[in-house]
Design a protein around this motif. Structure first.
Motif, short mmCIF file in Angstrom:
data_model
loop_
_atom_site.label_atom_id
_atom_site.label_comp_id
_atom_site.label_asym_id
_atom_site.label_seq_id
_atom_site.Cartn_x
_atom_site.Cartn_y
_atom_site.Cartn_z
N ALA A 267 1.44 4.70 10.65
CA ALA A 267 2.26 5.86 11.00
C ALA A 267 3.66 5.75 10.40
N ARG A 268 4.22 4.55 10.44
CA ARG A 268 5.56 4.37 9.85
C ARG A 268 5.54 4.67 8.35
N ALA A 269 4.49 4.20 7.67
CA ALA A 269 4.40 4.40 6.22
C ALA A 269 4.24 5.87 5.87
N VAL A 270 3.49 6.59 6.69
CA VAL A 270 3.22 8.00 6.42
C VAL A 270 4.37 8.90 6.83
N CYS A 271 5.01 8.57 7.95
CA CYS A 271 6.02 9.47 8.52
C CYS A 271 7.39 9.38 7.85
N LYS A 272 7.65 8.27 7.15
CA LYS A 272 8.91 8.15 6.40
C LYS A 272 10.13 8.39 7.28
N GLY A 273 10.12 7.82 8.47
CA GLY A 273 11.25 7.97 9.38
C GLY A 273 11.10 9.08 10.40
N GLN B 221 0.82 -1.20 0.00
CA GLN B 221 0.00 0.00 0.00
C GLN B 221 0.86 1.27 0.00
N ILE B 222 0.35 2.30 -0.64
CA ILE B 222 1.05 3.57 -0.71
C ILE B 222 0.17 4.65 -0.10
N PRO B 223 0.62 5.33 0.94
CA PRO B 223 -0.20 6.39 1.55
C PRO B 223 -0.50 7.51 0.56
N PRO B 224 -1.65 8.15 0.67
CA PRO B 224 -1.96 9.29 -0.20
C PRO B 224 -0.94 10.41 -0.06
N PRO B 225 -0.55 11.05 -1.17
CA PRO B 225 0.46 12.13 -1.10
C PRO B 225 0.08 13.26 -0.14
N GLN B 226 -1.20 13.63 -0.07
CA GLN B 226 -1.62 14.70 0.83
C GLN B 226 -1.35 14.33 2.28
N LEU B 227 -1.54 13.07 2.60
CA LEU B 227 -1.31 12.61 3.97
C LEU B 227 0.17 12.67 4.32
N ILE B 228 1.02 12.31 3.38
CA ILE B 228 2.46 12.41 3.60
C ILE B 228 2.86 13.87 3.82
N LYS B 229 2.26 14.75 3.05
CA LYS B 229 2.55 16.19 3.20
C LYS B 229 2.12 16.68 4.58
N TRP B 230 0.93 16.27 5.04
CA TRP B 230 0.47 16.69 6.36
C TRP B 230 1.38 16.14 7.46
N ALA B 231 1.91 14.93 7.26
CA ALA B 231 2.84 14.37 8.24
C ALA B 231 4.13 15.19 8.30
N GLU B 232 4.60 15.62 7.14
CA GLU B 232 5.81 16.44 7.08
C GLU B 232 5.60 17.76 7.81
N GLU B 233 4.41 18.34 7.70
CA GLU B 233 4.13 19.65 8.27
C GLU B 233 3.76 19.60 9.74
N ALA B 234 3.34 18.43 10.24
CA ALA B 234 2.84 18.33 11.61
C ALA B 234 3.96 18.48 12.64
N GLY B 235 3.64 19.20 13.70
CA GLY B 235 4.59 19.31 14.81
C GLY B 235 4.45 18.16 15.79
N PHE B 236 3.28 17.51 15.79
CA PHE B 236 3.00 16.38 16.67
C PHE B 236 2.33 15.27 15.86
N VAL B 237 2.86 14.05 15.96
CA VAL B 237 2.28 12.91 15.25
C VAL B 237 2.09 11.77 16.24
N TYR B 238 0.88 11.18 16.23
CA TYR B 238 0.55 10.10 17.16
C TYR B 238 -0.10 8.94 16.42
#
Length: 200
Positions: free
Chosen positions: A79-85, A51-68
């Motif tokens: 979360a691992r798939a979206v956060c890319k490390g 599976q590949i996370p939606p690009p918008q979701l990856i962008k929101w993960a990059e911009e987020a100050g807090f991820v849970y």
């Protein structure tokens, strides 16, 4: 870390995301006991490969100050798939509300999808919890989760939660009480997002 200057005059956005598609197949017919066993295995299952996370979701993960995420495997792998490390925190506060099936006769069999709907209705309408978390307790937990996310958003940073469809919806009801307005609604589908924003 809180942003400085003008960013502190606004709340961050809060995005609630349902996990990706789990590896456990739903293409089976089960009795109530069979569904209870299936749900136990579903709770432990990770994501279906490829599976590949939606690009918008990856962008929101990059911009987020807090991820849970929740502490369930399908949420953690999402979360691992979206956060890319990028680091994120897993908390029991965000696990899915329980789905104990009612004790229907064994000649009644349904797919996990229909058992989920039946079990959620019995849990919501009749407080059928089979010794697990009650609706009242889950509502209190959802209110606590909403307050937790709101406190993080008050720093001015965006907040991203990668968890579960129904409990995310329960959190969304509480965010509405805190003055948040919905700016994105993708329902209960896998990888689906609900995004909320609030004026400071």
């Amino acid at each position: 870390m809180a942003k400085s200057g003008a960013a502190q005059t606004r709340n961050g956005a809060i995005t609630l995301v349902r996990h990706g598609e789990p590896a456990l197949s739903r293409r089976v017919r089960l009795t109530a006991a069979g569904y209870r066993d299936w749900w136990g295995r579903y709770t432990l299952a990770g994501l279906l490969e490829g599976q590949i996370p939606p690009p918008q979701l990856i962008k929101w993960a990059e911009e987020a100050g807090f991820v849970y995420s929740s502490t369930l495997q399908r949420s953690i792998e999402t979360a691992r798939a979206v956060c890319k490390g990028k680091p994120f925190e897993s908390l029991d506060l965000f696990v899915e509300a329980p789905l104990p099936p009612p004790d229907f006769p064994t000649f009644l069999t349904f797919s996990p999808k229909y058992w989920g709907g039946i079990s959620r209705f019995w849990w919501w309408a009749f407080n059928h919890h089979a010794g697990e978390e009650t609706r009242k307790d889950a509502e209190a937990r959802a209110a606590e989760a909403a307050r937790f996310l709101h406190e993080k958003a008050q720093t001015g940073e965006d907040v991203l939660l990668l968890a579960h469809g129904y409990f995310n919806w329960m959190i969304s009801l509480e965010l509405g009480k805190l003055g948040y307005s919905q700016t994105c609604e993708q329902g209960f589908k896998y990888w689906g997002c609900r995004r909320y924003e609030r004026r400071a």
